[in-house]
Design a protein around this motif. Structure first.
Motif, PDB file in Angstrom:
ATOM      1  N   ASP A  30      35.291  52.474  47.574  1.00  0.00           N
ATOM      2  CA  ASP A  30      35.144  51.639  46.386  1.00  0.00           C
ATOM      3  C   ASP A  30      36.509  51.606  45.793  1.00  0.00           C
ATOM      4  O   ASP A  30      36.706  50.631  45.318  1.00  0.00           O
ATOM      5  CB  ASP A  30      33.959  52.016  45.629  1.00  0.00           C
ATOM      6  N   ALA A  31      36.956  52.839  45.572  1.00  0.00           N
ATOM      7  CA  ALA A  31      38.193  52.811  44.760  1.00  0.00           C
ATOM      8  C   ALA A  31      39.171  52.155  45.473  1.00  0.00           C
ATOM      9  O   ALA A  31      40.039  51.524  44.702  1.00  0.00           O
ATOM     10  CB  ALA A  31      38.765  54.471  44.470  1.00  0.00           C
ATOM     11  N   LYS A  32      39.745  52.363  46.712  1.00  0.00           N
ATOM     12  CA  LYS A  32      40.367  51.561  47.468  1.00  0.00           C
ATOM     13  C   LYS A  32      40.324  49.914  47.185  1.00  0.00           C
ATOM     14  O   LYS A  32      41.276  49.511  47.013  1.00  0.00           O
ATOM     15  CB  LYS A  32      40.532  51.898  49.036  1.00  0.00           C
ATOM     16  N   GLU A  33      39.179  49.499  47.355  1.00  0.00           N
ATOM     17  CA  GLU A  33      38.740  48.193  47.204  1.00  0.00           C
ATOM     18  C   GLU A  33      39.315  47.934  45.683  1.00  0.00           C
ATOM     19  O   GLU A  33      39.798  46.780  45.502  1.00  0.00           O
ATOM     20  CB  GLU A  33      37.184  47.868  47.316  1.00  0.00           C
ATOM     21  N   GLN A  34      38.782  48.635  44.772  1.00  0.00           N
ATOM     22  CA  GLN A  34      39.090  48.199  43.313  1.00  0.00           C
ATOM     23  C   GLN A  34      40.857  48.225  43.116  1.00  0.00           C
ATOM     24  O   GLN A  34      41.408  47.429  42.389  1.00  0.00           O
ATOM     25  CB  GLN A  34      38.558  49.147  42.263  1.00  0.00           C
ATOM     26  N   VAL A  35      41.517  49.371  43.628  1.00  0.00           N
ATOM     27  CA  VAL A  35      42.813  49.153  43.487  1.00  0.00           C
ATOM     28  C   VAL A  35      43.713  48.282  44.081  1.00  0.00           C
ATOM     29  O   VAL A  35      44.373  47.472  43.781  1.00  0.00           O
ATOM     30  CB  VAL A  35      43.546  50.597  44.027  1.00  0.00           C
ATOM     31  N   LEU A  36      43.261  47.698  45.292  1.00  0.00           N
ATOM     32  CA  LEU A  36      43.756  46.662  46.220  1.00  0.00           C
ATOM     33  C   LEU A  36      43.494  45.218  45.446  1.00  0.00           C
ATOM     34  O   LEU A  36      44.321  44.515  45.381  1.00  0.00           O
ATOM     35  CB  LEU A  36      43.366  46.589  47.468  1.00  0.00           C
ATOM     36  N   ALA A  37      42.341  45.154  44.816  1.00  0.00           N
ATOM     37  CA  ALA A  37      42.144  43.992  44.105  1.00  0.00           C
ATOM     38  C   ALA A  37      43.118  44.002  42.965  1.00  0.00           C
ATOM     39  O   ALA A  37      43.299  42.801  42.454  1.00  0.00           O
ATOM     40  CB  ALA A  37      40.482  43.865  43.610  1.00  0.00           C
ATOM     41  N   ASN A  38      43.205  44.976  42.180  1.00  0.00           N
ATOM     42  CA  ASN A  38      43.955  45.075  41.047  1.00  0.00           C
ATOM     43  C   ASN A  38      45.379  44.683  41.616  1.00  0.00           C
ATOM     44  O   ASN A  38      46.185  43.786  40.795  1.00  0.00           O
ATOM     45  CB  ASN A  38      44.022  46.252  40.544  1.00  0.00           C
ATOM     46  N   LEU A  39      45.944  45.172  42.455  1.00  0.00           N
ATOM     47  CA  LEU A  39      47.342  44.864  43.015  1.00  0.00           C
ATOM     48  C   LEU A  39      47.438  43.498  43.329  1.00  0.00           C
ATOM     49  O   LEU A  39      48.547  42.626  43.197  1.00  0.00           O
ATOM     50  CB  LEU A  39      47.605  45.705  44.152  1.00  0.00           C
ATOM     51  N   ALA A  40      46.551  42.908  43.947  1.00  0.00           N
ATOM     52  CA  ALA A  40      46.375  41.263  44.323  1.00  0.00           C
ATOM     53  C   ALA A  40      46.328  40.527  43.053  1.00  0.00           C
ATOM     54  O   ALA A  40      46.886  39.484  42.986  1.00  0.00           O
ATOM     55  CB  ALA A  40      45.064  41.073  45.240  1.00  0.00           C
ATOM     56  N   ASN A  41      45.758  41.061  42.158  1.00  0.00           N
ATOM     57  CA  ASN A  41      45.625  40.331  40.772  1.00  0.00           C
ATOM     58  C   ASN A  41      47.209  40.361  39.993  1.00  0.00           C
ATOM     59  O   ASN A  41      47.703  39.435  39.644  1.00  0.00           O
ATOM     60  CB  ASN A  41      44.921  40.869  39.709  1.00  0.00           C
ATOM     61  N   PHE A  42      48.033  41.413  40.271  1.00  0.00           N
ATOM     62  CA  PHE A  42      49.079  41.502  39.853  1.00  0.00           C
ATOM     63  C   PHE A  42      50.345  40.641  40.386  1.00  0.00           C
ATOM     64  O   PHE A  42      51.124  40.080  40.081  1.00  0.00           O
ATOM     65  CB  PHE A  42      49.724  42.878  39.700  1.00  0.00           C
ATOM     66  N   ALA A  43      49.679  40.248  41.899  1.00  0.00           N
ATOM     67  CA  ALA A  43      50.770  39.330  42.560  1.00  0.00           C
ATOM     68  C   ALA A  43      50.648  38.119  42.139  1.00  0.00           C
ATOM     69  O   ALA A  43      51.363  37.245  42.683  1.00  0.00           O
ATOM     70  CB  ALA A  43      50.048  39.490  44.116  1.00  0.00           C
ATOM     71  N   TYR A  44      49.676  37.688  41.276  1.00  0.00           N
ATOM     72  CA  TYR A  44      49.936  36.367  40.248  1.00  0.00           C
ATOM     73  C   TYR A  44      50.760  36.086  39.775  1.00  0.00           C
ATOM     74  O   TYR A  44      51.456  34.988  39.564  1.00  0.00           O
ATOM     75  CB  TYR A  44      48.361  36.244  39.566  1.00  0.00           C
TER      76      TYR A  44
END
Length: 201
Positions: A30-44
């Motif tokens: 779950d933590a990995k998913e949340q972190v990766l989602a955050n990194l994807a958002n920063f890629a905007y």
């Protein structure tokens, strides 16, 4: 402390570094998913591109495309989709073999992953990458998507066929799918007949 407060307190680069480190050390899915989602958002945000390159987040996203966890694949592909709008990032992804990795994601059962995969292939399209992106298996897959009841996928696939493929290529692929292209569900198994999920040769 909120995400925005953390970012302000640590600075943009430091905060992104902390996210990457957390992803690498945590054993929680779950933590990995949340972190990766955050990194994807920063890629905007184009202001983050240099930081993300410095932290090798593009490599992280590419590596995650082969994971069994469909959420990790979805978030990683979403991040790549955002990043490849930038020419430096696009060139890096292409040189790292990103096209074949994205093509494999067309066979995903996750609707958002499939949508991001089609979009990313469009963004990665260049005169040099054209032959890798518009292979017969990919075009055959897009023909099937163009028959989908999902309007977003249908529209994306239609744009791909009209703007990125030649009429000859489309007709050639259509001749391979004419016998089986009707009534294929979304998105699961849309690419499975004929081996369309495989890497382009």
């Amino acid at each position: 402390m909120s995400q925005n407060q953390k970012e302000v307190g640590l600075g943009r680069l430091e905060y992104l570094q902390a996210l990457v480190t957390e992803f690498q050390v945590t054993e929680s899915s779950d933590a990995k998913e949340q972190v990766l989602a955050n990194l994807a958002n920063f890629a905007y945000d184009p202001q983050n591109y240099e930081y993300l390159r410095q932290l090798r987040v593009l490599d992280l996203f590419l590596d995650m495309l082969t994971e069994d966890n469909e959420n990790l694949v979805e978030f990683a592909l979403g991040g790549l989709c955002n990043l490849c709008l930038d020419k430096i990032n696009k060139d890096y992804i292409l040189e790292a073999g990103g096209v074949s990795a994205v093509v494999n994601c067309l066979a995903s059962a996750n609707e958002e992953t499939v949508l991001s995969a089609v979009t990313t292939l469009m963004y990665l399209f260049t005169p040099q990458s054209r032959q890798d992106i518009t292979t017969l298996p990919v075009i055959e897959c897009m023909l099937r998507f163009s028959l989908s009841n999902n309007r977003r996928l249908k529209n994306l696939a239609t744009i791909f066929l009209e703007d990125y493929c030649s009429p000859f290529q489309v007709e050639q692929a259509r001749s391979l799918t004419r016998h089986s292209a009707v009534g294929i569900p979304l998105p699961k198994d849309e690419c499975s007949p004929g081996g369309s999920q495989r890497d382009p040769p």
